[in-house]
Design an enzyme around this catalytic site. Structure first.
Site, PDB file in Angstrom:
ATOM      1  N   ARG A  20      -6.969  -6.482  -7.722  1.00 34.75           N
ATOM      2  CA  ARG A  20      -5.652  -5.927  -8.038  1.00 34.75           C
ATOM      3  C   ARG A  20      -5.692  -4.981  -9.220  1.00 34.75           C
ATOM      4  NH1 ARG A  20      -0.844  -4.939  -9.090  1.00 34.75           N
ATOM      5  NH2 ARG A  20       1.017  -6.180  -9.141  1.00 34.75           N
ATOM      6  N   MET A  70       0.672  -1.573 -14.048  1.00 37.38           N
ATOM      7  CA  MET A  70      -0.790  -1.568 -13.935  1.00 37.38           C
ATOM      8  C   MET A  70      -1.405  -0.604 -14.949  1.00 37.38           C
ATOM      9  SD  MET A  70      -1.114  -3.810 -11.644  1.00 37.38           S
ATOM     10  CE  MET A  70      -2.886  -3.729 -11.478  1.00 37.38           C
ATOM     11  N   GLU A  82      10.858   1.448 -16.660  1.00 34.86           N
ATOM     12  CA  GLU A  82      11.540   0.334 -16.011  1.00 34.86           C
ATOM     13  C   GLU A  82      12.822  -0.115 -16.691  1.00 34.86           C
ATOM     14  OE1 GLU A  82       7.845  -1.728 -13.666  1.00 34.86           O
ATOM     15  OE2 GLU A  82       8.764  -2.862 -15.283  1.00 34.86           O
ATOM     16  N   SER A  91      -4.657 -15.660 -11.225  1.00 37.46           N
ATOM     17  CA  SER A  91      -5.091 -16.714 -10.309  1.00 37.46           C
ATOM     18  C   SER A  91      -6.595 -16.536 -10.091  1.00 37.46           C
ATOM     19  CB  SER A  91      -4.322 -16.621  -8.980  1.00 37.46           C
ATOM     20  OG  SER A  91      -4.685 -17.679  -8.134  1.00 37.46           O
ATOM     21  N   GLU A 121      -7.252 -10.053 -11.225  1.00 42.45           N
ATOM     22  CA  GLU A 121      -6.174  -9.555 -12.079  1.00 42.45           C
ATOM     23  C   GLU A 121      -5.960 -10.392 -13.332  1.00 42.45           C
ATOM     24  OE1 GLU A 121      -1.440  -8.337 -11.887  1.00 42.45           O
ATOM     25  OE2 GLU A 121      -2.271  -9.640 -10.349  1.00 42.45           O
ATOM     26  N   GLU A 173       7.820   5.587  -6.194  1.00 39.35           N
ATOM     27  CA  GLU A 173       7.208   4.269  -6.011  1.00 39.35           C
ATOM     28  C   GLU A 173       8.189   3.294  -5.351  1.00 39.35           C
ATOM     29  OE1 GLU A 173       5.505   2.760  -9.638  1.00 39.35           O
ATOM     30  OE2 GLU A 173       4.161   4.480  -9.845  1.00 39.35           O
TER      31      GLU A 173
END
Length: 193
Positions: free
Chosen positions: A43, A85, A103, A120, A126, A149
Site C-alpha cells: 500500500r 499517502m 482535506e 496490519s 503499510e 481523486e
C-alpha cells in the site's frame, strides 16, 4: 534473530499492488521455520493528522465514503482524521501540511509526533506516521477533497470529549482516529491554554 527472503513475486499491479513473499525465519528456540509463502498488500506509507484546537478543546474530524467499510455497522461513511499517502521525494511533514489543506482547508505551524504504527503487519507493508496538529477550529467547515481523486470530504468539529464518546460508542471505528484521540486524552494538559 534473522530471516531469509527467497523471493518476491508480483501477483497484481493496479492502484495498489499484491506480492507473494517467500521466506523463512529464525524461531525463538534457535531453529528455523519451514518455507513460508504469504501474499502481502503493498500500500505504501501514509501520514495522518488529528487537528486540535487547544483554546476551544475541539477536534476537527472528517467524514467520507470508504469502500472497504461497506459492512460497517453505521455504513461506509467513516469518521476519520486528515490522512494521505507519502509520494516519492515527499517528506512526512510535507504530507501532513498538504493533506491538512486538501482535506480540511486548514493550516498548522505546529505538528507534534504521536507515533508510527504498522497497520496490519501480517498482510500489508503499510505504516502510518501519526501527528497532532494545532489549529483554529473556527476555520474548519465545509466540504473538501480533490475532485480528480473523487474525494467528497465533510469537515466536522466537536469537543474532544464528544469525539471520545463516539469512540466508546463505536461510531468512530477507524484505527488512526482512535489512536490519536486516545493519545490526546492522555496528553491534553500539555496543550490546553
Amino acid at each position: 534473530m534473522q530471516y531469509e527472503l527467497f523471493g518476491i513475486d508480483p501477483l497484481y499491479r493496479g492502484f495498489f499492488a499484491l506480492n507473494r513473499y517467500r521466506l523463512r525465519f529464525e524461531r525463538y528456540d534457535g531453529t528455523w521455520s519451514g518455507a513460508v509463502d504469504r501474499e502481502i498488500f503493498e500500500r505504501g506509507h501514509a501520514v495522518a493528522v488529528l487537528p486540535y484546537d487547544p483554546k476551544r478543546d475541539r477536534v476537527v474530524l472528517l467524514e467520507q465514503f470508504r469502500p472497504g467499510a461497506l459492512e460497517a455497522t453505521g455504513g461506509p461513511w467513516m469518521t476519520e482524521i486528515v490522512a494521505g499517502m507519502i509520494e516519492i521525494d515527499e517528506s512526512v511533514e510535507g504530507v501532513a501540511h498538504r493533506e491538512m489543506q486538501e482535506e480540511a482547508g486548514l493550516t498548522t505551524d505546529r505538528l507534534f509526533p504521536i507515533t508510527r504504527y504498522w497497520v496490519s503487519p501480517g498482510g500489508t507493508t503499510e505504516s502510518i506516521y501519526l501527528f497532532l496538529g494545532l489549529v483554529d477550529s473556527e476555520e474548519a467547515s465545509g466540504f473538501h477533497g480533490l475532485p480528480h481523486e473523487n474525494e467528497d470530504i465533510r469537515v466536522l468539529t466537536m469537543s474532544l470529549d464528544e469525539a471520545l464518546n463516539r469512540v466508546d460508542q463505536g461510531t468512530i471505528c477507524s484505527a488512526a482516529p482512535i489512536i490519536a484521540l486516545q493519545w490526546l486524552s492522555r496528553h491534553r494538559a500539555r496543550f490546553v491554554d
